[in-house]
Design an enzyme around this catalytic site. Structure first.
Site, mmCIF file in Angstrom:
data_model
loop_
_atom_site.group_PDB
_atom_site.id
_atom_site.type_symbol
_atom_site.label_atom_id
_atom_site.label_comp_id
_atom_site.label_asym_id
_atom_site.label_seq_id
_atom_site.Cartn_x
_atom_site.Cartn_y
_atom_site.Cartn_z
ATOM 1 N N HIS A 1 10.860 -0.272 -4.556
ATOM 2 C CA HIS A 1 10.937 -2.256 -5.294
ATOM 3 C C HIS A 1 9.870 -2.345 -7.211
ATOM 4 O O HIS A 1 11.311 -2.632 -7.065
ATOM 5 C CB HIS A 1 10.161 -2.673 -3.931
ATOM 6 N N ASP B 1 6.090 14.328 -8.711
ATOM 7 C CA ASP B 1 6.219 13.316 -9.690
ATOM 8 C C ASP B 1 6.149 14.067 -11.208
ATOM 9 O O ASP B 1 6.427 15.423 -11.526
ATOM 10 C CB ASP B 1 4.310 12.539 -9.661
#
Length: 401
Positions: A300, A249
């Site tokens: 998404h 991340d």
């Protein structure tokens, strides 16, 4: 359908839902959605269509009252097991009681906080939820969604593009939310990352129910792509005691991840600062197991171009037997849950993207320019808000005769 008929039908369905006699998870989900829909029908039958539409149009006032109380940290200042006077709450929150009173009155109409007497207020089950981490991560969503109509007017109601979203306009930046928060607003990045704990915990039963985990090599190396502080890896590590994990991340989140990693997992979980739009780092030579890329609730938030780039970066380092597990909401062609309908608006506002149908996912993956095999797993999809596990592997080579 008349009011009494609606109420009787709801009662019948509520009894079936509560008793749970022989219902599949899909049937329970459908029953729940029907009860919710008909409950709204009761309000419409009582108020009539005109007043009902006015109430819906004014619902932004409830969101505003909720946002004000979140800003004031009211849920934390009001003890769960005690009541406080309005003047006490206003003093603790540092606000005018004439500001706080209408906020509480409106929220109480929705079951959020309860007025005990003329001056005193206490928590309800709903208001108590406001003190939990996910509610501290609503700031950017609230402001972005509120700005969406103005943005769409400015672009002739064309779909927003990444870098030109409502979030970008509100925060005067071309950066996406994740980059912006990790570089410029660490409090927002931290709130969002820690709000994912319960989401990850709730997704583990779905993955266990839907996907054949036994088909994964027990000594695999899992790479948790854009995995936040690593909650999904923490939970999966219990099912794969011989596996190793790498959580990737933004740099700030990786710093936070070190502090929350359980001590018993620190010899099996590593953390790496990595941008998902960049090529995957070289796999360490000592890693011999199969690679399993975890892509959980990521795609998404990104448009098709960025998604293809992410997937190509993963596919480029995959060998035969490696796999990508995409865990995401897949919306049906008709219907779907209220939750996914709400989040679709949020995603458009924040990222200029949205939920996809299964066919849209298939087309997206096949456009990655590789001979890829796709399998979908969704035995509990309706119970878990349309979630699916989409497995992506390289096709086996065809041998010449």
């Amino acid at each position: 359908m008349k009011l009494v008929e609606i109420a009787e039908d709801i009662l019948s369905k509520a009894n079936a839902y509560t008793n749970n006699t022989g219902l599949t998870s899909s049937q329970r989900f459908q029953l729940r959605e029907e009860i919710r829909y008909q409950a709204n029908g009761i309000l419409s039958a009582i108020d009539g269509p005109e007043q009902t539409m006015k109430a819906i149009a004014r619902s932004y006032t409830t969101c505003t009252a909720l946002k004000v109380c979140v800003d004031l940290k009211l849920a934390s200042h009001l003890p769960l097991s005690d009541a406080r006077s309005l003047s006490q709450l206003a003093q603790i929150c540092g606000c005018d009681s004439l500001v706080l009173r209408p906020m509480l009155r409106l929220l109480a109409k929705n079951g959020i906080f309860e007025q005990v007497d003329a001056e005193t207020w206490q928590h309800t089950e709903l208001s108590a939820v406001m003190a939990q981490p996910p509610f501290q991560a609503l700031e950017e969503k609230y402001r972005s969604v509120a700005h969406l109509p103005r943005l769409l007017q400015a672009v002739s109601h064309q779909f927003p593009t990444p870098g030109r979203t409502a979030f970008n306009q509100v925060y005067c930046t071309s950066l996406d939310f994740y980059t912006y928060s990790n570089e410029l607003d660490h409090a927002a990045a931290r709130n969002f990352a820690f709000s994912m704990k319960e989401l990850a915990r709730n997704q583990i039963p779905f993955v266990q129910q839907s996907y054949p985990l036994e088909t994964i090599d027990p000594e695999s190396h899992f790479i948790d792509v854009a995995g936040g502080v690593g909650y999904l890896s923490f939970f999966l590590a219990g099912s794969f005691p011989k596996a190793t994990f790498e959580v990737q991340d933004h740099p700030f989140i990786i710093e936070e991840a070190h502090s929350v990693c359980p001590s018993e997992l620190r010899d099996r979980i590593t953390f790496r600062a990595h941008n998902i739009l960049h090529p995957q780092p070289e796999i360490a030579k000592e890693i011999n197991g199969r690679l399993v890329f975890l892509v959980k609730i990521i795609l998404h938030d990104h448009g098709d171009d960025d998604c293809r780039l992410m997937l190509r970066n993963l596919v480029s380092v995959m060998k035969q037997g490696d796999r990508i597990l995409i865990i995401d909401t897949v919306i049906p062609e008709t219907g779907g849950s209220l939750s996914s309908a709400n989040s679709d608006i949020i995603i458009m506002s924040m990222f200029g993207s949205g939920h996809r149908t299964l066919e849209e996912f298939r087309a997206l993956i096949h456009r990655c320019g590789e001979d890829l095999v796709i399998e979908t797993f969704a035995s509990g999809d309706e119970e878990y808000d349309g979630m699916m596990v989409i497995e992506v592997r390289k096709a086996e080579p065809v041998l010449d005769n």
